[in-house]
Design an enzyme around this catalytic site. Structure first.
Site, PDB file in Angstrom:
ATOM      1  N   SER A   1      -2.666   0.193   6.587  1.00  0.00           N
ATOM      2  CA  SER A   1      -3.132  -0.053   7.958  1.00  0.00           C
ATOM      3  C   SER A   1      -1.955   0.376   8.960  1.00  0.00           C
ATOM      4  CB  SER A   1      -3.412  -1.597   8.049  1.00  0.00           C
ATOM      5  OG  SER A   1      -3.668  -1.641   9.589  1.00  0.00           O
TER       6      SER A   1
ATOM      7  N   HIS B   1       0.779  -1.072  -0.022  1.00  0.00           N
ATOM      8  CA  HIS B   1      -0.116   0.012  -0.033  1.00  0.00           C
ATOM      9  C   HIS B   1       1.127   1.220  -0.001  1.00  0.00           C
ATOM     10  CE1 HIS B   1      -3.771  -2.129   1.571  1.00  0.00           C
ATOM     11  NE2 HIS B   1      -3.720  -2.039   0.306  1.00  0.00           N
TER      12      HIS B   1
ATOM     13  N   THR C   1      -1.876  -8.766  11.158  1.00  0.00           N
ATOM     14  CA  THR C   1      -0.441  -8.559  11.631  1.00  0.00           C
ATOM     15  C   THR C   1       0.035  -7.132  11.924  1.00  0.00           C
ATOM     16  OG1 THR C   1       0.542  -8.449   9.180  1.00  0.00           O
ATOM     17  CG2 THR C   1       0.276 -10.656  10.268  1.00  0.00           C
TER      18      THR C   1
ATOM     19  N   GLU D   1      -5.623  -8.066   3.756  1.00  0.00           N
ATOM     20  CA  GLU D   1      -5.193  -9.065   4.768  1.00  0.00           C
ATOM     21  C   GLU D   1      -6.310  -9.671   5.365  1.00  0.00           C
ATOM     22  OE1 GLU D   1      -2.388  -9.849   8.805  1.00  0.00           O
ATOM     23  OE2 GLU D   1      -2.008  -7.930   7.626  1.00  0.00           O
TER      24      GLU D   1
END
Length: 331
Positions: free
Chosen positions: A247, A64, A188, A149
């Site tokens: 994230s 990302h 994660t 994810e």
């Protein structure tokens, strides 16, 4: 502030007005930027282009970060969201975030030559999910709905055998039949502190729940959050370089804010509003795990156009992790 100061040096501001520029102390977090999983994913795309030639298709953004994605596009990578956008016979790479089991199964059915760039630490969570289902346990998965994810991990098990938990409210609403065997796993790239609090709440509600032997939140996410905790308390403002859909980068902003410091997410130097620096004597700077070091230096150079910058790198951990490439690219 417990971490030592390293690599202190003045910024390279140029021009005759250097002496009248306000001073700016720049606290740069370390570790920052690329992690081993991101390094590996980018190298897989680059080596695939060398091996197969252009174009190589990539399902979803490999990582990302728009700068990274645009750089790979310029080399011949074509990014798509679904496998049906990949022509027959074309090579395809799966992103570092991981994919549902159905994706490689479909690639095999179509005879596509595919490479899996899933971060090995995400793959580890996938294997844990499979083992928990084999043991007859329903999985509570702590993560953010819609994140690639999360989609990939939930796609490792039959539908209905994993429940996504995003908030403490979700924990309160969880209900299972008596005797239901439960386990939990986590995305994660979550906040270390927030996840610990949620795990504690889950364990309190379901004392017999089974958890992973080791923390699922990856070493790079944990280290970058710890590094922000070192620079934020002494900073008037913290800048985090990363994409809005990253994230781990968004979590770094939240960590800085929880230290009581204003924080802003930027993708690169052009996003900085000079007005943000008004009243700022000490600025913290870090980068998410998918942001290259080049963007850090770009930001430092931009700050040096406006202020007389003195850099200090605060080292809270040293990372030496390296992940192997897929066998197709090393044989």
């Amino acid at each position: 502030m417990n971490a030592p100061l390293h690599n202190a040096r003045p910024g390279s501001a140029s021009g005759s007005d250097t002496d009248v520029r306000p001073a700016l102390t720049l606290l740069i977090a370390a570790p920052r930027g690329f992690c081993a999983g991101v390094d590996r994913a980018i190298e897989i795309v680059e080596r695939s282009l060398e091996r197969y030639g252009s174009p190589v298709y990539v399902r979803h953004e490999i990582v990302h970060n728009q700068y990274v994605v645009e750089g790979l596009k310029a080399k011949g990578a074509i990014f798509v969201e679904e496998l049906d956008e990949v022509p027959d016979g074309a090579p395809v790479v799966f992103s570092a975030h991981g994919v549902p089991k159905s994706v490689p199964q479909e690639a095999q059915r179509r005879g596509l030559d595919y490479l899996d760039a899933t971060c090995p630490l995400v793959s580890k969570v996938h294997r844990q999910a499979e083992r928990q289902i084999e043991a007859g346990r329903h999985i509570l998965f702590i993560g953010h709905r819609g994140h690639p994810e999360v989609i990939g991990t939930m796609g490792q098990v039959p539908e209905g055998q994993m429940t996504l938990v995003e908030t403490m409210k979700d924990v309160e609403l969880l209900e299972f039949a008596p005797g239901t065997e439960l386990s939990f796993l986590t995305q994660t790239t979550l906040s270390v502190d927030d996840t610990a609090a949620m795990v504690e709440a889950i364990r309190l509600k379901f004392p017999q729940i089974v958890g992973p032997k080791a923390e699922d939140i990856c070493y790079a996410t944990s280290n970058r959050q710890a590094a922000v905790k070192e620079i934020a308390p002494g900073s008037d403002l913290v800048l985090v370089i990363g994409s809005p859909n990253s994230s781990n980068s968004v979590r770094l902003v939240e960590v800085a804010e929880k230290c009581g410091t204003e924080a802003r997410l930027i993708q690169r130097a052009d996003d900085i509003d000079r007005a943000w620096l008004e009243g700022v004597g000490t600025l913290g700077l870090t980068a998410g795990a998918s942001a290259p070091e080049k963007l850090v230096r770009e930001v430092v150079d931009r700050l040096s156009e406006w202020r007389t910058v003195e850099e200090h790198t605060l080292v809270s951990a040293v990372e030496k992790m390296v992940f192997k490439l897929p066998r197709q690219l090393t044989e």
